[in-house]
Design an enzyme around this catalytic site. Structure first.
Site, PDB file in Angstrom:
ATOM      1  N   ASP A  68       4.252   8.083  12.302  1.00  0.00           N
ATOM      2  CA  ASP A  68       4.232   6.644  12.560  1.00  0.00           C
ATOM      3  C   ASP A  68       5.474   5.931  12.049  1.00  0.00           C
ATOM      4  OD1 ASP A  68       1.807   6.579  13.876  1.00  0.00           O
ATOM      5  OD2 ASP A  68       0.730   6.711  11.980  1.00  0.00           O
TER       6      ASP A  68
ATOM      7  N   HIS B 161       0.592  11.670   4.074  1.00  0.00           N
ATOM      8  CA  HIS B 161      -0.376  12.170   5.058  1.00  0.00           C
ATOM      9  C   HIS B 161      -1.424  12.990   4.321  1.00  0.00           C
ATOM     10  CE1 HIS B 161      -1.965  14.299   8.591  1.00  0.00           C
ATOM     11  NE2 HIS B 161      -1.479  13.284   9.279  1.00  0.00           N
TER      12      HIS B 161
HETATM   13  N1  ACO Z   1       3.350   4.675  -0.442  1.00  0.00           N
HETATM   14  C1  ACO Z   1       3.277   4.727  -1.792  1.00  0.00           C
HETATM   15  N2  ACO Z   1       2.450   5.547  -2.461  1.00  0.00           N
HETATM   16  C2  ACO Z   1       1.658   6.363  -1.751  1.00  0.00           C
HETATM   17  C3  ACO Z   1       1.697   6.383  -0.342  1.00  0.00           C
HETATM   18  C4  ACO Z   1       2.588   5.507   0.314  1.00  0.00           C
HETATM   19  N3  ACO Z   1       2.662   5.461   1.659  1.00  0.00           N
HETATM   20  N4  ACO Z   1       0.793   7.289   0.122  1.00  0.00           N
HETATM   21  C5  ACO Z   1       0.227   7.841  -0.967  1.00  0.00           C
HETATM   22  N5  ACO Z   1       0.748   7.281  -2.094  1.00  0.00           N
HETATM   23  C6  ACO Z   1       0.449   7.656  -3.478  1.00  0.00           C
HETATM   24  C7  ACO Z   1      -0.910   7.122  -3.921  1.00  0.00           C
HETATM   25  O1  ACO Z   1      -0.789   5.845  -4.507  1.00  0.00           O
HETATM   26  C8  ACO Z   1      -1.346   8.172  -4.909  1.00  0.00           C
HETATM   27  O2  ACO Z   1      -0.627   7.963  -6.105  1.00  0.00           O
HETATM   28  P1  ACO Z   1      -1.351   8.245  -7.536  1.00  0.00           P
HETATM   29  O3  ACO Z   1      -1.597   9.735  -7.532  1.00  0.00           O
HETATM   30  O4  ACO Z   1      -0.353   7.798  -8.520  1.00  0.00           O
HETATM   31  O5  ACO Z   1      -2.613   7.457  -7.524  1.00  0.00           O
HETATM   32  C9  ACO Z   1      -0.829   9.475  -4.293  1.00  0.00           C
HETATM   33  O6  ACO Z   1       0.325   9.080  -3.512  1.00  0.00           O
HETATM   34  C10 ACO Z   1      -1.844  10.206  -3.395  1.00  0.00           C
HETATM   35  O7  ACO Z   1      -2.337   9.275  -2.435  1.00  0.00           O
HETATM   36  P2  ACO Z   1      -3.775   9.406  -1.705  1.00  0.00           P
HETATM   37  O8  ACO Z   1      -4.144   8.071  -1.179  1.00  0.00           O
HETATM   38  O9  ACO Z   1      -4.718  10.101  -2.623  1.00  0.00           O
HETATM   39  O10 ACO Z   1      -3.412  10.387  -0.516  1.00  0.00           O
HETATM   40  P3  ACO Z   1      -4.280  10.625   0.776  1.00  0.00           P
HETATM   41  O11 ACO Z   1      -3.958  11.993   1.245  1.00  0.00           O
HETATM   42  O12 ACO Z   1      -5.713  10.302   0.572  1.00  0.00           O
HETATM   43  O13 ACO Z   1      -3.698   9.524   1.782  1.00  0.00           O
HETATM   44  C11 ACO Z   1      -2.590   8.425   3.541  1.00  0.00           C
HETATM   45  C12 ACO Z   1      -2.961   9.787   2.912  1.00  0.00           C
HETATM   46  C13 ACO Z   1      -3.843   7.571   3.783  1.00  0.00           C
HETATM   47  C14 ACO Z   1      -1.905   8.676   4.886  1.00  0.00           C
HETATM   48  C15 ACO Z   1      -1.617   7.684   2.564  1.00  0.00           C
HETATM   49  O14 ACO Z   1      -0.478   8.468   2.334  1.00  0.00           O
HETATM   50  C16 ACO Z   1      -1.220   6.296   3.094  1.00  0.00           C
HETATM   51  O15 ACO Z   1      -1.956   5.326   2.863  1.00  0.00           O
HETATM   52  N6  ACO Z   1      -0.061   6.197   3.798  1.00  0.00           N
HETATM   53  C17 ACO Z   1       0.365   4.939   4.389  1.00  0.00           C
HETATM   54  C18 ACO Z   1      -0.369   4.708   5.718  1.00  0.00           C
HETATM   55  C19 ACO Z   1       0.092   5.620   6.831  1.00  0.00           C
HETATM   56  O16 ACO Z   1       1.285   5.810   7.042  1.00  0.00           O
HETATM   57  N7  ACO Z   1      -0.862   6.194   7.591  1.00  0.00           N
HETATM   58  C20 ACO Z   1      -0.564   7.044   8.747  1.00  0.00           C
HETATM   59  C21 ACO Z   1      -0.995   8.459   8.561  1.00  0.00           C
HETATM   60  S1  ACO Z   1      -0.486   9.455   9.972  1.00  0.00           S
HETATM   61  C22 ACO Z   1      -1.634   9.169  11.184  1.00  0.00           C
HETATM   62  O17 ACO Z   1      -2.719   8.714  10.958  1.00  0.00           O
HETATM   63  C23 ACO Z   1      -1.246   9.483  12.627  1.00  0.00           C
END
Ligand code: ACO
Length: 435
Positions: free
Chosen positions: A370, A312
């Protein structure tokens, strides 16, 4: 008008182009302090750059507080765990709108005001018939909620306090009716009118799942679970759809148009659509023994697969809503006799494996709301296409509370960000014959 509660706590000095500028610092009641840059452009002829608003507070708000590191979510100071356990959605609506929990008399009055507005103008049924039967419920909701301003002119004057209040009640009351109608329309079943002897969520379940040919009895366990799910989704401070509502409202647009804008934003897969993706992923994994394969894919930097329902932008700890959602998930599956649900088994096992894995621990990736909501909503009988419409129904009160707060804020201005322009510099027009 609302009084500002931010307190001055000093200042910071910015040196730019050999000149110094004092930036006042303020604090609220919780959360990081802020630097006030409102005069910066006028004084220093420079903009700040923050796409995605990751370091920008766009407004002062009393409604919702999130501490993402500690995994805390408060509505008007009350923790989401306590509200999910002890309150009900309509009471939470009152709390978000008015700032305090209601007395018994206030609650009865509010309940009556909402219940009184659950029906929609009969002509709206004709409006629905203009949509294709296979239209996505969110496409229908964007259109129908926007169209409410054409049906309820008498509550579109945003400068009239009473009209604002009536529009708020209408929106909260009519969203379940409209969401149920969107579902019924897609199923080719007749619309079901609201029944005012039922509570808010019971009424929605009946309008969605009953048919005139059969008697329908609301299951209290399922109704309580859905009511709790509505509480968990009711507000989440300045997220994308809420900021959209505020931005639309900052121009003086009417409340129905503003909420329709919020619905449009919520529809995006990065916002309201992730529960559907999480459910699909769990179904695709299929069996517990395939989990390591998916965890490996999620960790592979050359593979853009992510575990849906994990991570998140704000929560760097367990999303407190996910905990409450997991409880409801177990209750619903037990009630319908699906305690051995294979998708739930995979979810529980996947969560355990991921929470012990260094990759997820180091990046502070925890289940978000979610992760369990798709399984729960499916068990309640909703098709995946309705998941985001349910989110919109619940979030409507948060959008309205934030819209109302914005209009009562004396510092409110039309939202108008600036940009770094990287296009062509001024040049002369060449007529077509010379190109
Ligand atoms: N699975 C695997 N790796 C992940 C995940 C995941 N779900 N989420 C983040 N990471 C990793 C990224 O690859 C990144 O790794 P790195 O540092 O080696 O490059 C690191 O964790 C940071 O990720 P960011 O994308 O920079 O984090 P951000 O805060 O921008 O993203 C987000 C948050 C979009 C929710 C992300 O965690 C994601 O895509 N999750 C899956 C989709 C999801 O569940 N969305 C619902 C959110 S809740 C809502 O909207 C009600």
């Amino acid at each position: 008008m609302r009084e500002s509660k931010i307190k001055p706590v000093g200042s910071a000095t910015l040196t730019y182009n050999n000149k110094s500028y004092e930036l006042p610092a303020f604090s609220g009641t919780e959360g990081p302090e802020v630097l006030d840059i409102r005069k910066l452009y006028g004084d220093a002829d420079v903009f700040t750059y923050d796409p995605g608003f990751t370091s920008t507070a766009s407004c002062e708000s009393d409604i919702t507080f999130i501490d993402g590191d500690k995994g805390i979510l408060l509505y008007r100071g009350y923790s989401i765990d306590q509200l999910a356990e002890h309150s009900n959605f309509l009471e939470v609506c009152y709390l978000l709108l008015h700032g305090e929990l209601p007395s018994k008399a206030e609650m009865a009055k509010f309940d009556k005001a909402i219940t009184f507005h659950t029906m929609v103008h009969e002509q709206l049924a004709q409006f629905f018939r203009g949509f294709r039967r296979d239209a996505h419920p969110m496409a229908v909701m964007c259109g129908v909620v926007g169209a409410l301003s054409a049906f309820y002119h008498d509550s579109t004057d945003i400068n009239d306090r009473r009209q604002r209040e009536i529009a708020s009640h209408r929106l909260i009351a009519k969203m379940p009716t409209l969401a149920a109608m969107a579902y019924k329309y897609s199923m080719g079943q007749p619309f079901v009118y609201p029944l005012n002897t039922l509570g808010y969520t019971e009424n929605f379940l009946r309008m969605t799942f009953s048919v005139p040919a059969e008697e329908y009895k609301v299951n209290p366990v399922l109704a309580k679970a859905l009511d709790t799910i509505f509480i968990l989704h009711a507000d989440h401070e300045q997220n994308a759809s809420t900021s959209t509502v505020r931005l639309a409202g900052s121009s003086g647009a009417n409340p129905f148009a503003c909420i329709a804008a919020g619905i449009a934003c919520l529809w995006g897969p990065a916002h309201g659509g992730a529960n559907e993706a999480a459910l699909k992923m769990l179904e695709e994994i299929g069996t517990v023994d395939r989990i390591p394969e998916y965890v490996k894919k999620a960790k592979d930097p050359d593979d853009n697969f992510r575990l849906s329902g994990f991570g998140h932008r704000v929560y760097k700890n367990y999303d407190p809503r996910a905990k409450a959602m997991q409880i409801q998930c177990h209750k619903v599956l037990d009630e319908i006799g699906h305690h051995d649900d294979p998708t739930l088994k995979i979810a529980v096992a996947l969560e355990k494996i991921a929470l012990e894995d260094d990759y997820f621990v180091q990046r502070k990736l925890y289940p978000n709301i979610d992760f369990y909501s798709g399984i729960t909503l499916r068990a309640l009988g909703f098709p995946t296409s309705m998941f985001t419409a349910l989110f919109a129904l619940a979030r409507t009160v948060g959008w309205i509370a934030q819209w109302k707060e914005m209009l009562e804020d004396p510092h409110q201005k039309i939202g108008r960000p600036r940009q770094i322009y990287t296009g062509k510099q001024q040049r002369d027009y060449t007529p077509l014959t010379k190109r």
